[in-house]
Motif scaffolding. Structure first.
Motif, mmCIF file in Angstrom:
data_model
loop_
_atom_site.group_PDB
_atom_site.id
_atom_site.type_symbol
_atom_site.label_atom_id
_atom_site.label_comp_id
_atom_site.label_asym_id
_atom_site.label_seq_id
_atom_site.Cartn_x
_atom_site.Cartn_y
_atom_site.Cartn_z
ATOM 1 N N LEU A 188 -7.138 -5.428 14.180
ATOM 2 C CA LEU A 188 -8.153 -4.639 13.488
ATOM 3 C C LEU A 188 -7.840 -3.967 12.464
ATOM 4 C CD1 LEU A 188 -9.869 -3.385 16.861
ATOM 5 C CD2 LEU A 188 -10.487 -5.255 15.726
ATOM 6 N N GLY A 189 -8.755 -3.574 11.439
ATOM 7 C CA GLY A 189 -8.325 -2.757 10.444
ATOM 8 C C GLY A 189 -9.425 -2.359 9.593
ATOM 9 N N ASN A 190 -8.986 -1.676 8.497
ATOM 10 C CA ASN A 190 -10.049 -0.852 7.473
ATOM 11 C C ASN A 190 -9.177 -0.576 6.290
ATOM 12 O OD1 ASN A 190 -12.351 -0.251 6.143
ATOM 13 N ND2 ASN A 190 -13.069 1.079 8.064
ATOM 14 N N SER A 191 -10.069 -0.298 5.188
ATOM 15 C CA SER A 191 -9.322 -0.066 3.922
ATOM 16 C C SER A 191 -9.316 1.546 3.582
ATOM 17 C CB SER A 191 -9.841 -0.899 2.810
ATOM 18 O OG SER A 191 -11.442 -0.774 2.608
ATOM 19 N N TRP A 192 -8.452 1.799 2.755
ATOM 20 C CA TRP A 192 -8.276 3.203 2.055
ATOM 21 C C TRP A 192 -7.865 3.153 0.902
ATOM 22 C CZ3 TRP A 192 -3.634 6.225 1.724
ATOM 23 C CH2 TRP A 192 -3.581 7.108 1.215
ATOM 24 N N THR A 193 -8.398 4.070 -0.283
ATOM 25 C CA THR A 193 -7.785 4.041 -1.482
ATOM 26 C C THR A 193 -7.461 5.500 -1.815
ATOM 27 O OG1 THR A 193 -9.500 2.295 -2.166
ATOM 28 C CG2 THR A 193 -8.509 3.724 -3.920
ATOM 29 N N PRO A 194 -6.125 5.588 -2.080
ATOM 30 C CA PRO A 194 -5.593 6.838 -2.407
ATOM 31 C C PRO A 194 -6.082 7.368 -3.672
ATOM 32 C CG PRO A 194 -3.943 5.383 -2.509
ATOM 33 C CD PRO A 194 -4.817 4.518 -2.134
ATOM 34 N N THR A 195 -6.214 8.571 -3.689
ATOM 35 C CA THR A 195 -7.034 9.048 -5.198
ATOM 36 C C THR A 195 -5.811 10.009 -5.797
ATOM 37 O OG1 THR A 195 -7.926 10.948 -4.070
ATOM 38 C CG2 THR A 195 -9.046 8.932 -4.311
ATOM 39 N N TYR A 196 -4.981 10.149 -5.247
ATOM 40 C CA TYR A 196 -3.659 11.057 -6.157
ATOM 41 C C TYR A 196 -2.181 10.833 -5.409
ATOM 42 C CZ TYR A 196 -3.941 14.177 -1.903
ATOM 43 O OH TYR A 196 -3.958 14.566 -0.681
ATOM 44 N N ALA A 197 -1.205 11.070 -6.195
ATOM 45 C CA ALA A 197 0.045 10.847 -5.489
ATOM 46 C C ALA A 197 0.732 11.662 -4.830
ATOM 47 C CB ALA A 197 0.873 10.922 -7.012
ATOM 48 N N GLY A 198 1.533 11.344 -3.986
ATOM 49 C CA GLY A 198 2.224 12.128 -2.752
ATOM 50 C C GLY A 198 2.522 11.202 -1.489
ATOM 51 N N GLN A 199 2.856 11.816 -0.623
ATOM 52 C CA GLN A 199 3.299 11.015 0.677
ATOM 53 C C GLN A 199 2.041 11.341 1.534
ATOM 54 O OE1 GLN A 199 7.273 12.127 1.770
ATOM 55 N NE2 GLN A 199 8.103 10.354 0.982
ATOM 56 N N PHE A 200 1.709 10.203 2.454
ATOM 57 C CA PHE A 200 0.704 10.164 3.324
ATOM 58 C C PHE A 200 0.988 9.760 4.505
ATOM 59 C CE2 PHE A 200 -1.074 10.063 -1.047
ATOM 60 C CZ PHE A 200 -2.160 11.230 -1.154
ATOM 61 N N LYS A 201 0.675 10.467 5.564
ATOM 62 C CA LYS A 201 1.037 10.010 7.056
ATOM 63 C C LYS A 201 -0.398 9.239 7.688
ATOM 64 C CE LYS A 201 2.580 11.605 11.477
ATOM 65 N NZ LYS A 201 2.957 12.542 12.143
ATOM 66 N N ILE A 202 0.015 8.130 8.086
ATOM 67 C CA ILE A 202 -1.109 7.242 8.861
ATOM 68 C C ILE A 202 -0.857 7.182 10.009
ATOM 69 C CG2 ILE A 202 -2.320 5.059 8.800
ATOM 70 C CD1 ILE A 202 -1.131 4.637 5.835
ATOM 71 N N GLU A 203 -1.883 7.521 11.093
ATOM 72 C CA GLU A 203 -1.895 7.483 12.486
ATOM 73 C C GLU A 203 -2.821 6.585 12.960
ATOM 74 O OE1 GLU A 203 0.105 11.603 13.862
ATOM 75 O OE2 GLU A 203 -1.888 11.726 13.225
ATOM 76 N N VAL A 204 -2.427 5.712 13.711
ATOM 77 C CA VAL A 204 -3.666 4.738 14.214
ATOM 78 C C VAL A 204 -3.377 4.766 15.975
ATOM 79 C CG1 VAL A 204 -4.225 2.211 14.498
ATOM 80 C CG2 VAL A 204 -3.264 3.286 12.366
ATOM 81 N N VAL A 205 -4.726 4.810 16.451
ATOM 82 C CA VAL A 205 -4.676 4.727 17.905
ATOM 83 C C VAL A 205 -6.130 4.211 18.157
ATOM 84 C CG1 VAL A 205 -6.068 7.123 18.026
ATOM 85 C CG2 VAL A 205 -4.786 6.301 19.918
ATOM 86 N N ALA A 206 -6.087 3.539 19.547
ATOM 87 C CA ALA A 206 -7.217 3.039 20.160
ATOM 88 C C ALA A 206 -7.822 3.771 21.009
ATOM 89 C CB ALA A 206 -6.954 1.498 21.023
ATOM 90 N N VAL A 207 -9.240 4.087 20.847
ATOM 91 C CA VAL A 207 -9.835 5.025 21.796
ATOM 92 C C VAL A 207 -11.118 4.367 22.609
ATOM 93 C CG1 VAL A 207 -9.280 6.954 20.317
ATOM 94 C CG2 VAL A 207 -11.198 5.736 19.703
ATOM 95 N N ASP A 208 -11.679 5.053 23.287
ATOM 96 C CA ASP A 208 -12.660 4.608 24.175
ATOM 97 C C ASP A 208 -14.069 4.162 23.404
ATOM 98 O OD1 ASP A 208 -12.957 7.318 24.061
ATOM 99 O OD2 ASP A 208 -13.582 7.455 26.252
ATOM 100 N N ASN A 209 -14.052 5.606 22.558
ATOM 101 C CA ASN A 209 -15.275 5.447 21.685
ATOM 102 C C ASN A 209 -15.102 6.781 20.487
ATOM 103 O OD1 ASN A 209 -16.800 8.153 22.627
ATOM 104 N ND2 ASN A 209 -16.611 6.806 24.403
ATOM 105 N N LEU A 210 -15.956 6.460 19.453
ATOM 106 C CA LEU A 210 -15.490 7.391 18.369
ATOM 107 C C LEU A 210 -16.511 8.924 18.722
ATOM 108 C CD1 LEU A 210 -16.453 5.205 15.149
ATOM 109 C CD2 LEU A 210 -14.203 5.836 16.239
ATOM 110 N N ALA A 211 -17.171 8.673 19.879
ATOM 111 C CA ALA A 211 -17.743 10.364 20.126
ATOM 112 C C ALA A 211 -16.650 11.275 20.727
ATOM 113 C CB ALA A 211 -19.071 10.325 20.782
ATOM 114 N N ASP A 212 -15.971 10.601 21.842
ATOM 115 C CA ASP A 212 -15.077 11.178 22.799
ATOM 116 C C ASP A 212 -13.830 11.054 22.469
ATOM 117 O OD1 ASP A 212 -17.486 11.845 24.452
ATOM 118 O OD2 ASP A 212 -17.061 9.929 25.623
ATOM 119 N N LYS A 213 -13.245 9.800 21.707
ATOM 120 C CA LYS A 213 -12.151 9.663 21.142
ATOM 121 C C LYS A 213 -11.003 9.686 22.298
ATOM 122 C CE LYS A 213 -13.267 11.193 16.587
ATOM 123 N NZ LYS A 213 -13.010 11.687 15.147
#
Length: 311
Positions: A272-297
């Motif tokens: 599974l995945g999705n896309s993201w486009t950075p709009t400025y320079a810097g360091q970014f932290k990406i955290e991924v987790v599987a949840v039961d739903n997007l409401a309760d998370k």
């Protein structure tokens, strides 16, 4: 009257002579038919022999016969003979051409059969290609629709987060402790997670390709964030994939991307995945987790994290 022998003897003699003379006269006056036929046949034979002799002997004089000759008829005969010779020559040439034509006709028939076979194979290949092309087109359309839905969902989430963020920002300076706890879950709740999904490491590629991103990655380049999820439970699970991106230097929340309501059978995996486009320079932290739903998370897996540099 006495008997006279001389008279007696003479009387019969005279009668006999009279009879004989009468008979001789009758015989001499009558001609036998055999003699007549013999004479006539002899005459005919003599005539035929003479005629044959006249015909077959060299001494006989020929009878001159004059035949008129027309010169124009000779010219016509010569022209007819010439035309006949030309016609015969043309007939021979035509026979040769007919033989060559028959051979060419057979060759053309074989070539036509080969062309028909090639056309049939080409038609089969064309039909297969059209089927594949239609399938690819359908998949592309489906992918475009999915990307449009994801874009709309991301925009909607960003709008919701933008609306909710102003009240939270003033509270951050006054109460930094809750703000620090928001980006990452507490270790204690993480230990209490009923892990049903095993989450693989984060993979970053450009767009829909399989090309890994550069370090640093350029600004404005679309990045696809994806991980593999595996159902480690004994039952079918419906889960949502959630990625949170924050500024690694300031801890500022940037955005969330997600995939929702994915069903995974027990023991099965999915990427599974999705896309993201950075709009400025810097360091970014990406955290991924599987949840039961997007409401309760409520998390169903441990969290995977990764830091990237945009420059």
């Amino acid at each position: 009257m006495g008997y006279d022998p001389s008279t007696y003897e003479r009387a019969p003699e005279n009668e006999e002579n009279t009879l004989n003379s009468t008979q001789n006269t009758d015989e001499s006056s009558t001609i036998s038919p055999k003699i007549v036929f013999a004479v006539v046949g002899l005459l005919i034979g003599i005539a035929l022999g003479y005629g044959a002799a006249q015909l077959f002997t060299d001494n006989s004089e020929p009878v001159p016969i004059e035949i008129p000759i027309d010169k124009s008829n000779n010219d016509k005969l010569s022209k007819l003979q010439t035309n006949l010779d030309q016609a015969n020559s043309e007939i021979l040439i035509l026979k040769g051409r007919l033989t060559s034509f028959d051979e060419t006709k057979d060759l053309l028939a074989k070539t036509q059969n080969n062309l028909d076979e090639i056309n049939r194979e080409l038609l089969k290949s064309t039909n297969k290609f059209n089927t594949y092309e239609k399938t690819i087109e359908d998949l592309q359309n489906e992918l475009i629709d999915i990307q449009a839905d994801l874009t709309n969902a991301n925009e909607r989430i960003n709008e919701l987060l933008t609306v909710e963020s102003p009240p939270a920002n003033p509270a951050m300076p006054m109460d930094p402790e809750p703000a620090a706890a928001d980006p990452a879950p507490d270790p204690e709740p993480a230990a209490a997670i009923d892990e049903k999904i095993a989450l693989g490491e984060i993979i970053l590629v450009y767009g829909t390709s399989l090309i890994p991103i550069l370090d640093p990655t350029p600004i404005g380049e679309s990045i696809t964030i994806e991980t593999e999820i595996t159902n480690i439970s004994d039952e079918r699970i419906t889960t949502s994939w959630l990625a949170t991106i924050t500024d690694a230097d300031t801890g500022e929340f940037i955005t969330e991307i997600f995939v929702f309501n994915i069903q995974v059978d027990a023991g099965k995996s999915a990427t599974l995945g999705n896309s993201w486009t950075p709009t400025y320079a810097g360091q970014f932290k990406i955290e991924v987790v599987a949840v039961d739903n997007l409401a309760d998370k409520n998390p169903l897996s441990l969290t995977q994290s990764k830091v990237i540099t945009v420059g």
